[in-house]
Design a protein around this motif. Structure first.
Motif, mmCIF file in Angstrom:
data_model
loop_
_atom_site.group_PDB
_atom_site.id
_atom_site.type_symbol
_atom_site.label_atom_id
_atom_site.label_comp_id
_atom_site.label_asym_id
_atom_site.label_seq_id
_atom_site.Cartn_x
_atom_site.Cartn_y
_atom_site.Cartn_z
ATOM 1 N N ARG A 90 0.815 -1.224 0.000
ATOM 2 C CA ARG A 90 0.000 0.000 0.000
ATOM 3 C C ARG A 90 0.843 1.266 0.000
ATOM 4 O O ARG A 90 0.315 2.359 0.097
ATOM 5 C CB ARG A 90 -0.915 0.025 1.251
ATOM 6 C CG ARG A 90 -1.890 -1.067 1.313
ATOM 7 C CD ARG A 90 -3.076 -0.805 0.407
ATOM 8 N NE ARG A 90 -3.458 -2.015 -0.288
ATOM 9 C CZ ARG A 90 -3.517 -2.143 -1.594
ATOM 10 N NH1 ARG A 90 -3.239 -1.159 -2.383
ATOM 11 N NH2 ARG A 90 -3.860 -3.276 -2.152
ATOM 12 N N PHE A 107 15.092 -11.132 -1.708
ATOM 13 C CA PHE A 107 14.010 -12.006 -2.134
ATOM 14 C C PHE A 107 13.947 -12.004 -3.661
ATOM 15 O O PHE A 107 13.038 -11.447 -4.259
ATOM 16 C CB PHE A 107 12.709 -11.420 -1.551
ATOM 17 C CG PHE A 107 11.650 -12.444 -1.318
ATOM 18 C CD1 PHE A 107 11.814 -13.427 -0.373
ATOM 19 C CD2 PHE A 107 10.481 -12.429 -2.050
ATOM 20 C CE1 PHE A 107 10.834 -14.371 -0.165
ATOM 21 C CE2 PHE A 107 9.504 -13.369 -1.849
ATOM 22 C CZ PHE A 107 9.680 -14.344 -0.909
ATOM 23 N N ILE A 151 7.476 -20.533 3.743
ATOM 24 C CA ILE A 151 7.788 -19.179 4.223
ATOM 25 C C ILE A 151 8.396 -19.256 5.635
ATOM 26 O O ILE A 151 9.245 -18.442 5.993
ATOM 27 C CB ILE A 151 6.569 -18.239 4.123
ATOM 28 C CG1 ILE A 151 7.010 -16.776 4.006
ATOM 29 C CG2 ILE A 151 5.602 -18.381 5.240
ATOM 30 C CD1 ILE A 151 7.572 -16.401 2.709
ATOM 31 N N ARG A 295 -6.695 0.743 -6.186
ATOM 32 C CA ARG A 295 -5.841 1.886 -6.516
ATOM 33 C C ARG A 295 -6.573 3.184 -6.219
ATOM 34 O O ARG A 295 -7.791 3.193 -6.029
ATOM 35 C CB ARG A 295 -5.482 1.878 -8.012
ATOM 36 C CG ARG A 295 -4.562 0.742 -8.439
ATOM 37 C CD ARG A 295 -3.157 0.942 -7.883
ATOM 38 N NE ARG A 295 -2.222 -0.048 -8.386
ATOM 39 C CZ ARG A 295 -2.007 -1.247 -7.826
ATOM 40 N NH1 ARG A 295 -2.676 -1.615 -6.744
ATOM 41 N NH2 ARG A 295 -1.116 -2.082 -8.329
ATOM 42 N N SER A 345 -2.648 -11.944 -13.001
ATOM 43 C CA SER A 345 -2.850 -12.485 -11.647
ATOM 44 C C SER A 345 -1.765 -12.070 -10.659
ATOM 45 O O SER A 345 -1.977 -12.160 -9.443
ATOM 46 C CB SER A 345 -2.962 -14.009 -11.724
ATOM 47 O OG SER A 345 -4.068 -14.311 -12.530
ATOM 48 N N PHE A 346 -0.613 -11.634 -11.158
ATOM 49 C CA PHE A 346 0.429 -11.113 -10.260
ATOM 50 C C PHE A 346 0.466 -9.578 -10.284
ATOM 51 O O PHE A 346 1.435 -8.977 -9.813
ATOM 52 C CB PHE A 346 1.809 -11.632 -10.664
ATOM 53 C CG PHE A 346 2.056 -13.098 -10.329
ATOM 54 C CD1 PHE A 346 1.848 -13.590 -9.039
ATOM 55 C CD2 PHE A 346 2.513 -13.982 -11.299
ATOM 56 C CE1 PHE A 346 2.087 -14.931 -8.731
ATOM 57 C CE2 PHE A 346 2.753 -15.323 -10.997
ATOM 58 C CZ PHE A 346 2.541 -15.795 -9.704
ATOM 59 N N GLY A 347 -0.568 -8.944 -10.833
ATOM 60 C CA GLY A 347 -0.575 -7.489 -10.908
ATOM 61 C C GLY A 347 0.381 -7.008 -11.989
ATOM 62 O O GLY A 347 0.576 -7.699 -12.997
ATOM 63 N N HIS A 351 4.137 -2.497 -8.451
ATOM 64 C CA HIS A 351 3.706 -3.403 -7.374
ATOM 65 C C HIS A 351 3.617 -4.854 -7.841
ATOM 66 O O HIS A 351 2.988 -5.678 -7.159
ATOM 67 C CB HIS A 351 2.369 -2.936 -6.793
ATOM 68 C CG HIS A 351 2.491 -1.662 -6.010
ATOM 69 N ND1 HIS A 351 2.725 -1.645 -4.645
ATOM 70 C CD2 HIS A 351 2.462 -0.371 -6.399
ATOM 71 C CE1 HIS A 351 2.810 -0.389 -4.239
ATOM 72 N NE2 HIS A 351 2.652 0.407 -5.284
ATOM 73 N N LEU A 358 8.730 -17.195 -6.297
ATOM 74 C CA LEU A 358 8.541 -18.231 -5.273
ATOM 75 C C LEU A 358 7.234 -18.991 -5.525
ATOM 76 O O LEU A 358 7.202 -20.232 -5.486
ATOM 77 C CB LEU A 358 8.525 -17.601 -3.873
ATOM 78 C CG LEU A 358 8.246 -18.570 -2.721
ATOM 79 C CD1 LEU A 358 9.301 -19.675 -2.665
ATOM 80 C CD2 LEU A 358 8.208 -17.840 -1.369
#
Ligand code: HEM
Length: 404
Positions: A90, A107, A151, A295, A345-347, A351, A358
């Motif tokens: 955000r 990462f 994780i 958004r 689906s992953f934007g 972002h 992963l």
């Protein structure tokens, strides 16, 4: 579709019709109200791929709900009050860039590739625990514990805390529910408080004894030239947990269901495991684990056919973009060899999902090993699998399989 004027409730998992037939609802919306202003929540809902691509790729558009109109529903979803502090998802620049650059150092694809043997071991252990059973719930027995265990490895969670970790993670799945029941709210607070308390403990330990884990690397970054504040490290770790677990769990459940409903695709995959990476992309496109992203328009935001002002809250429905006939031929056909693998689906852009490498590695390993371990998988006869009520997410409550 319910004949009342569509609203954000229409495209929420709280609406049983949307939960069970999301594409039917989104197709109708795309053809009747492709740009819809919901007057009560003051949120504009987008269902066309072109508009959605524009919004998620626009680097001048905001993510921070505090920048939305004072009466926008986006503030309610994110429970914005004076104490609200945005996590990475955000944040807007310059904070977003600073935190994302540091987190993505720790990462990245190289660190994920190094994790692969661990992910294979975790998969193998979970499959071993199913030995002797000819029927099991894929969600509870595999898809839920699997990403949490991965994780936990990334964050080096102590062995004796792994079951608690799992419970906190599940409680956090209601994080985007705009209307949680008192019980869900209590569980959410309980999960968040416990998880943050535990992370604080890990944080203190790693500050004393640095390792090669993610938290240690984030602390080192904290002490370097660019600063990560302690709450930023903790909120990033919490984000990795709730952004990464529910979604990967849902990808595995939705993907397995798609294969079972399209046995010819399952056969193709069994015959040629080299198709697995493409199959995972099609699973992501076909039944997106994240239903929408939020958004906030800036002064420069322009969507053709929709007057925008700075502060206008927007929902971009990712599953609607993935099934837009303007983007894909036969969008409702599940085809693991689809040439055009484009999906949202992953934007996208600034972002774009930080955990995509992963998630892809986990799903590829999980499907490869599940299909190898069980030469015959079918749906256990009985009622249809039930979709879970977790707004913003799209997945199954349970998926009973019979295996041989
Ligand atoms: C199938 C699995 C996954 C899906 C479908 C998914 C989806 C998404 C989407 C759509 C976004 C963008 C949200 C937006 O633009 O507002 C996002 C962001 C993010 N995801 Fe994932 N995700 C998945 C797995 C993971 C995993 C495994 C992790 C990490 C463990 C992760 C960590 C993140 C983070 C940190 C962000 C924020 C990035 C930023 O704002 O800069 N995700 N994810």
């Amino acid at each position: 579709m319910n004949r009342q004027k569509p609203s954000v409730e229409t495209v929420s998992a709280l609406n049983p019709e949307f939960r069970n037939h999301p594409q039917r609802v989104m197709d109708e919306l795309r053809s009747t109200h492709p740009i819809l202003l919901d007057e009560s929540s003051k949120i504009v809902i987008l269902t066309r791929a072109a508009d959605i691509a524009k919004v998620i790729n626009d680097r001048d558009i905001y993510c921070d709900p505090r920048k939305s109109d004072p009466d926008s529903g986006l503030r309610r979803v994110h429970r914005v009050d004076e104490s609200y502090r945005p996590n990475l998802l955000r944040m807007d620049d310059p904070d977003h860039k600073r935190v994302r650059d540091l987190v993505s150092k720790a990462f990245n694809q190289v660190s994920i590739d190094a994790l692969r043997p661990k992910i294979e071991q975790i998969t193998s252990d979970l499959l071993d625990s199913l030995r002797g059973r000819y029927s099991f719930d894929l969600m509870e027995d595999f898809a839920e514990p699997f990403p949490t265990a991965v994780i936990a490895e990334v964050l080096c969670v102590h062995r004796d805390k792994r079951e608690d970790f799992q419970r906190w993670s599940k409680a956090l799945s209601q994080i985007f529910n705009p209307k949680p029941t008192p019980e869900q709210l209590e569980r959410l607070q309980w999960g968040s408080e416990n998880f943050q308390g535990y992370l604080k403990q890990i944080f203190d330990e790693r500050r004393e004894h640095r390792g090669t884990d993610l938290v240690s690397e984030l602390i080192t970054a904290h002490e370097g030239e660019h600063k990560l504040l302690e709450w930023e490290i903790i909120s990033t770790c919490e984000l990795l947990l709730f952004a990464g677990n529910v979604t990967t769990t849902d990808l595995i459940g939705n993907g397995m269901l798609a294969l079972l409903k399209h046995p010819e695709q399952m056969e193709k995959l069994r015959a040629n495991p080299a198709l697995i990476p493409g199959a995972v992309e099609e699973m992501l496109r076909y039944d997106s684990p994240v239903s929408h992203v939020g958004r906030v328009a800036s002064d420069s935001t322009r969507i053709e056919g929709c007057p925008m002002h700075s502060g206008q809250a927007i929902y971009a429905l990712l599953g609607a973009a993935n099934h837009d006939p303007a983007l894909h031929q036969d969008p409702h056909t599940f085809d693991i060899e689809r040439e055009n693998k484009r999906h949202y689906s992953f934007g996208g852009a600034a972002h774009f999902c930080l955990g995509a490498p992963l998630a892809r590695a986990e799903a590829q390993i999980a499907f490869s090993m599940l299909l190898k371990r069980f030469p015959d998988i079918s749906l256990t006869p009985g009622p249809d699998p039930v979709r879970k009520i977790a707004p913003s997410f799209n997945g199954l409550e349970s998926l009973w399989l019979t295996v041989a």
